[in-house]
Motif scaffolding. Structure first.
Motif, mmCIF file in Angstrom:
data_model
loop_
_atom_site.group_PDB
_atom_site.id
_atom_site.type_symbol
_atom_site.label_atom_id
_atom_site.label_comp_id
_atom_site.label_asym_id
_atom_site.label_seq_id
_atom_site.Cartn_x
_atom_site.Cartn_y
_atom_site.Cartn_z
ATOM 1 N N GLN B 32 0.837 -1.093 -0.009
ATOM 2 C CA GLN B 32 0.049 -0.184 0.055
ATOM 3 C C GLN B 32 0.893 1.429 0.124
ATOM 4 N N MET B 33 1.963 1.200 0.655
ATOM 5 C CA MET B 33 2.623 2.597 0.927
ATOM 6 C C MET B 33 3.616 2.580 -0.407
ATOM 7 N N ARG B 34 3.819 1.485 -0.810
ATOM 8 C CA ARG B 34 4.787 1.677 -2.450
ATOM 9 C C ARG B 34 3.770 2.274 -3.263
ATOM 10 N N PHE B 35 2.795 1.996 -3.302
ATOM 11 C CA PHE B 35 1.529 2.523 -4.201
ATOM 12 C C PHE B 35 1.744 4.158 -3.960
ATOM 13 N N LEU B 36 1.381 4.642 -2.691
ATOM 14 C CA LEU B 36 1.815 5.925 -2.326
ATOM 15 C C LEU B 36 2.681 6.605 -2.865
ATOM 16 N N ASP B 37 3.895 6.144 -2.535
ATOM 17 C CA ASP B 37 5.264 6.755 -2.646
ATOM 18 C C ASP B 37 5.498 6.756 -4.118
ATOM 19 N N GLN B 38 4.929 5.879 -4.922
ATOM 20 C CA GLN B 38 5.245 5.775 -6.343
ATOM 21 C C GLN B 38 4.085 6.499 -7.223
ATOM 22 N N TRP B 44 -3.492 2.991 -4.991
ATOM 23 C CA TRP B 44 -3.406 3.157 -3.507
ATOM 24 C C TRP B 44 -4.884 3.602 -3.110
ATOM 25 N N ALA B 45 -5.845 4.127 -3.786
ATOM 26 C CA ALA B 45 -7.193 4.373 -3.472
ATOM 27 C C ALA B 45 -7.814 2.770 -3.271
ATOM 28 N N GLN B 46 -7.315 1.899 -4.133
ATOM 29 C CA GLN B 46 -8.092 0.727 -4.050
ATOM 30 C C GLN B 46 -7.830 -0.277 -2.938
ATOM 31 N N THR B 47 -6.767 0.316 -2.120
ATOM 32 C CA THR B 47 -6.604 -0.510 -0.866
ATOM 33 C C THR B 47 -7.474 0.035 0.386
ATOM 34 N N PHE B 48 -8.453 1.021 0.020
ATOM 35 C CA PHE B 48 -9.473 1.205 0.694
ATOM 36 C C PHE B 48 -10.878 0.589 0.137
ATOM 37 N N THR B 49 -11.840 0.422 1.077
ATOM 38 C CA THR B 49 -13.065 0.161 0.720
ATOM 39 C C THR B 49 -13.757 1.071 0.089
ATOM 40 N N ASP B 50 -14.642 1.001 -0.775
ATOM 41 C CA ASP B 50 -15.428 1.968 -1.447
ATOM 42 C C ASP B 50 -16.081 3.029 -0.782
ATOM 43 N N ASP B 51 -16.311 2.800 0.346
ATOM 44 C CA ASP B 51 -16.677 3.969 1.497
ATOM 45 C C ASP B 51 -15.750 3.862 2.544
ATOM 46 N N GLY B 52 -14.447 3.704 1.979
ATOM 47 C CA GLY B 52 -13.360 4.209 3.078
ATOM 48 C C GLY B 52 -13.414 5.745 3.592
ATOM 49 N N VAL B 53 -12.824 5.573 4.786
ATOM 50 C CA VAL B 53 -12.856 7.047 5.447
ATOM 51 C C VAL B 53 -11.501 7.193 5.891
ATOM 52 N N PHE B 54 -10.559 8.415 5.559
ATOM 53 C CA PHE B 54 -9.183 8.771 5.856
ATOM 54 C C PHE B 54 -9.535 10.026 6.784
#
Lengths: 153, 153, 153
Positions: B32-38, B44-54
């Motif tokens: 997940q963090m490699r997705f973000l850093d790259q 990256w967004a797909q590592t959250f659920t569709d209704d994910g909350v950050f």
């Protein structure tokens, strides 16, 4: 919540390593980096295969073979000892996949800390580290390592 | 020394995750963090659920849903690219418990490193990261993430 | 690639811990360090055995026993609270071996981060941490810890 099912191991695509191998790689890296940070140069070199290749975007040429890898580490260790600097190499954020040819591709982030004797510890470098690992005589070894410093992209 | 016995899984209290799930979470975070850093914003967004909350104590409002989470990451990635900065997000010191409702609560420390092109790597931020994880289509996803910067307590 | 075979457990030599115990130690350290960083002094002290010994090359004398270990942590926590500083202790690069007497010797690197309220997070110290761990009432405890700061070698 049980672990997800992984693709069967005869798949032609890389598959995430299982728990035991993931942990073994973590353990291997902890030992390997301690060898480096304690200037145990021969032990460090033996964590690579005899024909191991170490490439880095900071080096003009790769180091090829145990002897070259030991030589590079020895030179670095001598310089650090002269300067009174203790380095610590952290490898973390491990991703590891088993490939159909039996190799394991392990990707980590590396954080290198530097502490002068009597001085302030600080971040020295942030890099990535991409390894091809194989098993020899029961243990893991690095067949190929590619280190890329984040400042030299 | 054998591992300690954990409470039975029908317990009403949270129970520490087993070895396989602990390792799977480590692996998930590394990806997940490699997705973000790259700047792989969609992955990256797909590592959250569709209704994910950050949520973050540095943000006035939470980001809700994959699209908003992708949008925030895209904006940050563009700014970093302009500035020539490589970020690295390390998540570590993982504690994880399975709750009776089947969710996993995972708590980590985050260390964010920043390296300007041609410049010195340095600590950018130290935070905590508290996640509620669920399993969807075989893989882990973040349903809720709360990031708290240590400087903004 | 299957995990390497370990020497039989009746061996007289230390043997690397198995996957489950390696993971359990990681989990234990995550909890233990959160206790320390959140000033949960009693919980922190209880991660040591009653006769636990904490030695550090920065301290003239070891702390012996839970009460002394709690006392040292309480004093440090009060000073940090006054100064508005949040510390984070990361233990990583774990190597762990089980000894014939049933103890586990666990070696880690420690990275200590420090963030002043409203200020910049930074590396505070780099150390090594060598532990003798035992199992009591189902859980791991530290019987002896030796912390060596890299600047005080």
């Amino acid at each position: 919540m049980s672990p997800s099912k992984q693709p069967a191991s005869h798949s032609a695509a890389p598959t995430p390593v299982d728990s035991a191998l993931y942990q073994e790689i973590q353990h291997f890296y902890a030992r390997q980096m301690r060898f480096l940070d304690q200037a145990m140069v021969e032990e460090w070199a033996q964590t690579f295969t005899d024909d191991g290749v170490f490439t880095a975007n900071a080096h003009p040429e790769p180091s090829v073979g145990c002897a070259a890898i030991a030589g590079g580490a020895r030179k670095a260790a001598e310089q650090l000892a002269e300067q009174g600097i203790q380095r610590r190499h952290w490898l973390g954020m491990l991703e590891a996949d088993e490939h159909p040819d039996g190799t394991v591709h392990a990707r980590t982030y590396a954080l290198i800390l530097s502490t002068p004797r009597g001085g302030q510890a600080a971040v020295h470098l942030s890099t990535t580290c991409d390894d091809v690992l194989v098993r020899e005589e029961g243990g893991l070894r690095v067949r190929r390592r590619e280190v890329r410093r984040d400042d030299l992209r």
